[in-house]
Scaffold this active site. Sequence first.
Site, PDB file in Angstrom:
ATOM      1  N   THR A  64      89.949  57.394 -33.382  1.00  0.00           N
ATOM      2  CA  THR A  64      90.607  56.914 -32.167  1.00  0.00           C
ATOM      3  C   THR A  64      92.107  56.719 -32.338  1.00  0.00           C
ATOM      4  O   THR A  64      92.902  57.156 -31.506  1.00  0.00           O
ATOM      5  CB  THR A  64      89.956  55.595 -31.712  1.00  0.00           C
ATOM      6  OG1 THR A  64      88.572  55.841 -31.436  1.00  0.00           O
ATOM      7  CG2 THR A  64      90.623  55.052 -30.468  1.00  0.00           C
ATOM      8  N   HIS A 113      78.744  56.202 -29.342  1.00  0.00           N
ATOM      9  CA  HIS A 113      78.361  55.559 -30.604  1.00  0.00           C
ATOM     10  C   HIS A 113      76.993  54.889 -30.508  1.00  0.00           C
ATOM     11  O   HIS A 113      76.191  54.967 -31.435  1.00  0.00           O
ATOM     12  CB  HIS A 113      79.397  54.513 -30.999  1.00  0.00           C
ATOM     13  CG  HIS A 113      80.644  55.076 -31.595  1.00  0.00           C
ATOM     14  ND1 HIS A 113      80.633  55.892 -32.703  1.00  0.00           N
ATOM     15  CD2 HIS A 113      81.952  54.948 -31.233  1.00  0.00           C
ATOM     16  CE1 HIS A 113      81.880  56.238 -33.011  1.00  0.00           C
ATOM     17  NE2 HIS A 113      82.699  55.685 -32.125  1.00  0.00           N
ATOM     18  N   ASN A 132      91.860  55.073 -38.361  1.00  0.00           N
ATOM     19  CA  ASN A 132      91.765  53.753 -37.733  1.00  0.00           C
ATOM     20  C   ASN A 132      92.125  52.667 -38.739  1.00  0.00           C
ATOM     21  O   ASN A 132      92.772  51.672 -38.398  1.00  0.00           O
ATOM     22  CB  ASN A 132      90.350  53.509 -37.211  1.00  0.00           C
ATOM     23  CG  ASN A 132      90.040  54.292 -35.956  1.00  0.00           C
ATOM     24  OD1 ASN A 132      90.929  54.850 -35.308  1.00  0.00           O
ATOM     25  ND2 ASN A 132      88.761  54.350 -35.606  1.00  0.00           N
ATOM     26  N   ASP A 179      91.003  61.626 -27.337  1.00  0.00           N
ATOM     27  CA  ASP A 179      91.506  61.338 -28.683  1.00  0.00           C
ATOM     28  C   ASP A 179      90.723  62.060 -29.773  1.00  0.00           C
ATOM     29  O   ASP A 179      91.202  62.226 -30.891  1.00  0.00           O
ATOM     30  CB  ASP A 179      91.492  59.834 -28.939  1.00  0.00           C
ATOM     31  CG  ASP A 179      90.115  59.213 -28.719  1.00  0.00           C
ATOM     32  OD1 ASP A 179      89.272  59.833 -28.032  1.00  0.00           O
ATOM     33  OD2 ASP A 179      89.889  58.099 -29.219  1.00  0.00           O
ATOM     34  N   HIS A 180      89.517  62.496 -29.457  1.00  0.00           N
ATOM     35  CA  HIS A 180      88.651  63.226 -30.396  1.00  0.00           C
ATOM     36  C   HIS A 180      87.391  63.611 -29.649  1.00  0.00           C
ATOM     37  O   HIS A 180      87.168  63.196 -28.511  1.00  0.00           O
ATOM     38  CB  HIS A 180      88.307  62.376 -31.627  1.00  0.00           C
ATOM     39  CG  HIS A 180      87.742  61.030 -31.302  1.00  0.00           C
ATOM     40  ND1 HIS A 180      86.467  60.844 -30.795  1.00  0.00           N
ATOM     41  CD2 HIS A 180      88.289  59.777 -31.368  1.00  0.00           C
ATOM     42  CE1 HIS A 180      86.251  59.552 -30.582  1.00  0.00           C
ATOM     43  NE2 HIS A 180      87.346  58.882 -30.912  1.00  0.00           N
ATOM     44  N   ARG A 182      94.206  49.801 -29.828  1.00  0.00           N
ATOM     45  CA  ARG A 182      94.859  50.922 -30.492  1.00  0.00           C
ATOM     46  C   ARG A 182      95.167  52.078 -29.537  1.00  0.00           C
ATOM     47  O   ARG A 182      96.123  52.821 -29.756  1.00  0.00           O
ATOM     48  CB  ARG A 182      94.023  51.411 -31.677  1.00  0.00           C
ATOM     49  CG  ARG A 182      92.571  51.762 -31.400  1.00  0.00           C
ATOM     50  CD  ARG A 182      91.865  52.022 -32.732  1.00  0.00           C
ATOM     51  NE  ARG A 182      90.436  52.339 -32.607  1.00  0.00           N
ATOM     52  CZ  ARG A 182      89.471  51.448 -32.622  1.00  0.00           C
ATOM     53  NH1 ARG A 182      89.759  50.156 -32.727  1.00  0.00           N
ATOM     54  NH2 ARG A 182      88.192  51.816 -32.541  1.00  0.00           N
ATOM     55  N   ASP A 197      88.219  58.477 -24.219  1.00  0.00           N
ATOM     56  CA  ASP A 197      87.821  58.348 -25.615  1.00  0.00           C
ATOM     57  C   ASP A 197      86.482  59.059 -25.873  1.00  0.00           C
ATOM     58  O   ASP A 197      85.487  58.781 -25.213  1.00  0.00           O
ATOM     59  CB  ASP A 197      87.699  56.855 -25.948  1.00  0.00           C
ATOM     60  CG  ASP A 197      87.791  56.551 -27.425  1.00  0.00           C
ATOM     61  OD1 ASP A 197      87.216  57.315 -28.216  1.00  0.00           O
ATOM     62  OD2 ASP A 197      88.426  55.546 -27.787  1.00  0.00           O
ATOM     63  N   ASP A 207      83.301  56.539 -25.470  1.00  0.00           N
ATOM     64  CA  ASP A 207      83.193  56.371 -26.916  1.00  0.00           C
ATOM     65  C   ASP A 207      82.143  55.331 -27.272  1.00  0.00           C
ATOM     66  O   ASP A 207      81.310  55.560 -28.161  1.00  0.00           O
ATOM     67  CB  ASP A 207      84.549  55.970 -27.487  1.00  0.00           C
ATOM     68  CG  ASP A 207      84.536  55.908 -29.014  1.00  0.00           C
ATOM     69  OD1 ASP A 207      84.425  56.971 -29.646  1.00  0.00           O
ATOM     70  OD2 ASP A 207      84.646  54.789 -29.563  1.00  0.00           O
ATOM     71  N   LYS A 231      90.819  49.739 -25.446  1.00  0.00           N
ATOM     72  CA  LYS A 231      91.019  49.374 -26.855  1.00  0.00           C
ATOM     73  C   LYS A 231      92.497  49.117 -27.102  1.00  0.00           C
ATOM     74  O   LYS A 231      93.352  49.822 -26.545  1.00  0.00           O
ATOM     75  CB  LYS A 231      90.552  50.505 -27.773  1.00  0.00           C
ATOM     76  CG  LYS A 231      89.081  50.841 -27.694  1.00  0.00           C
ATOM     77  CD  LYS A 231      88.727  51.981 -28.632  1.00  0.00           C
ATOM     78  CE  LYS A 231      87.260  52.367 -28.554  1.00  0.00           C
ATOM     79  NZ  LYS A 231      86.933  53.507 -29.439  1.00  0.00           N
TER      80      LYS A 231
END
Length: 545
Positions: A81, A296, A102, A337-338, A165, A42, A292, A163
């Site tokens: 994500t 953040h 999301n 994912d990004h 998701r 992530d 991720d 996560k």
Amino acid sequence: MKLAFSLAAGLALLAATPAVAQEVPAAAPRPAPKLLVVISVDQLSADLFAEYRGQFSGGFARLLSGGVFPSGYQSHAATETCPGHSTILTGARPSRSGIVANDWTDLGAERADKTIYCAEDESIAGSSSSKYTVSDVHLKVPTLGEWMKAVNPATRVVSVAGKDRAAVMMGGHKVDELWWWDGKQLASYAGRAEPAPVTQMKAGIAARIAQAQEPMEMPPFCQARSRAIAVTPTMRIGDGRFARAAGDARAFRASPEFDESILALGAGLADAMKLGQGPQTDLLIVGASATDYIGHSLGTEGSEMCLQMFALDRSLGKLFASLDESGVDYAVALTADHGGNDMPERQRDHAAPDAQRVDRTFSAGAIGKEIAARMGRADPVLVGGTFGDVYIDRTLTKAQRAAVQAEAIQRFGAHPQVYGVYTAAQIQAAPAPKGPPETWSMLDRAKASYFPGRSGDLVVALRPRVTPIPVPGPGYVATHGSFWDYDRRVPILFWRKGMTGFEQPLSVETVDIAPTLAGLIGLKVPVVIDGRCLDLDAGPGTTCG
């Protein structure tokens, strides 16, 4: 002279002698691997990967000896994500999968909370977008695991991630084991039996969190990146070493310890279930989420991310070593994912003077409230944030909606931090994007993310390096989600023992991963997708026929 004469004579003789073709026996195609291992890291941007690739000596180093696509693309605009993970094993962009963000807004939802979380079932009574039941109902397409099970029901699909998701969007609708971290412990769908590796890992994580974590040792390569940056008058980050107080589960999640635990769980389930040791090919999916959370809360540079990259490299190496011990013939695909964008305070210090935080007074809600006041309405007529999807109140008349849309476009477009505003009608009328993803227009990128009924009436794109966090705070100083390539570009790596290594600098997409793995096991893709199969080996055994 004698030497010159002999060379001339030899050349003349060679020219006069016809070449004899040597018949080389054709190599037998390799059998399909017995286990496919798919890993998503992530927020692992292509930029971040390029920065550290020369330092890797563990799991990443192994992957670098295989097929390397350093310029992979999450080609859509909604670089978050959930959409990103949904592309990896479906071969489908958000415009096909329905996973546009999301969270999105459904103004017709039959509950007070109109925000819909991508991995929830909002039809369950009493639920909300923050207190939800995890579900796969919003994913409109099947995954690689489902393609495999349709051909051979004996195929086992295991999906674990940091996560919910990530685990759901890569695992799909038919999984044998699905586990994620819910903030307190490992969790799964209600009623699922808990296998021994999960029980053991839950206990291990609980014990780990209960103990304080001493500062990590700083490798020499990270020391040059260790420099405190003032984000607020009272908050400085950039020189941390992941010291953690006992009982701090939030800090555990944003640390290398988290990925180590999730990857170890994947290895444990593979061993306990003997994945890849039956007659069929199995699928193991792992979502590593710590990069991720670190990005953040601490940004994409600094000592913290450096330590994370080195630790993740070691943890991946441990996973591969465990799979090696099983003797299983396995193939690996790793991507993200990004990407991600560092906090503007450090970017400005690194010769990016245009890096900035979004205007705290600027948002769809604020603009909608002002428009509503002039219309004599109490409620805002726009719903949304500072960028991305913006929704217009459904209770307005057609004429009112047109007037609100026109003013919203003017107000958004006039803001100096906005690059462009695109209407649903513009996006829907646009043709599907074609060609290399780096050449796509902004409208093309929006088109790849647009799904009717979920996407906004307007889509707003901020200018490059505008961070949509007006006021930074603990746990949230940097982010992603933009139309720009620092969020779209991710590495894509393939590896299998005995594979001929190569590097392909041209762009590919994450939607190409699922059909490529399908080709590797001789599986015909059963549905219409957006991706294409990538050749991993030349000659016999090529994955794409």
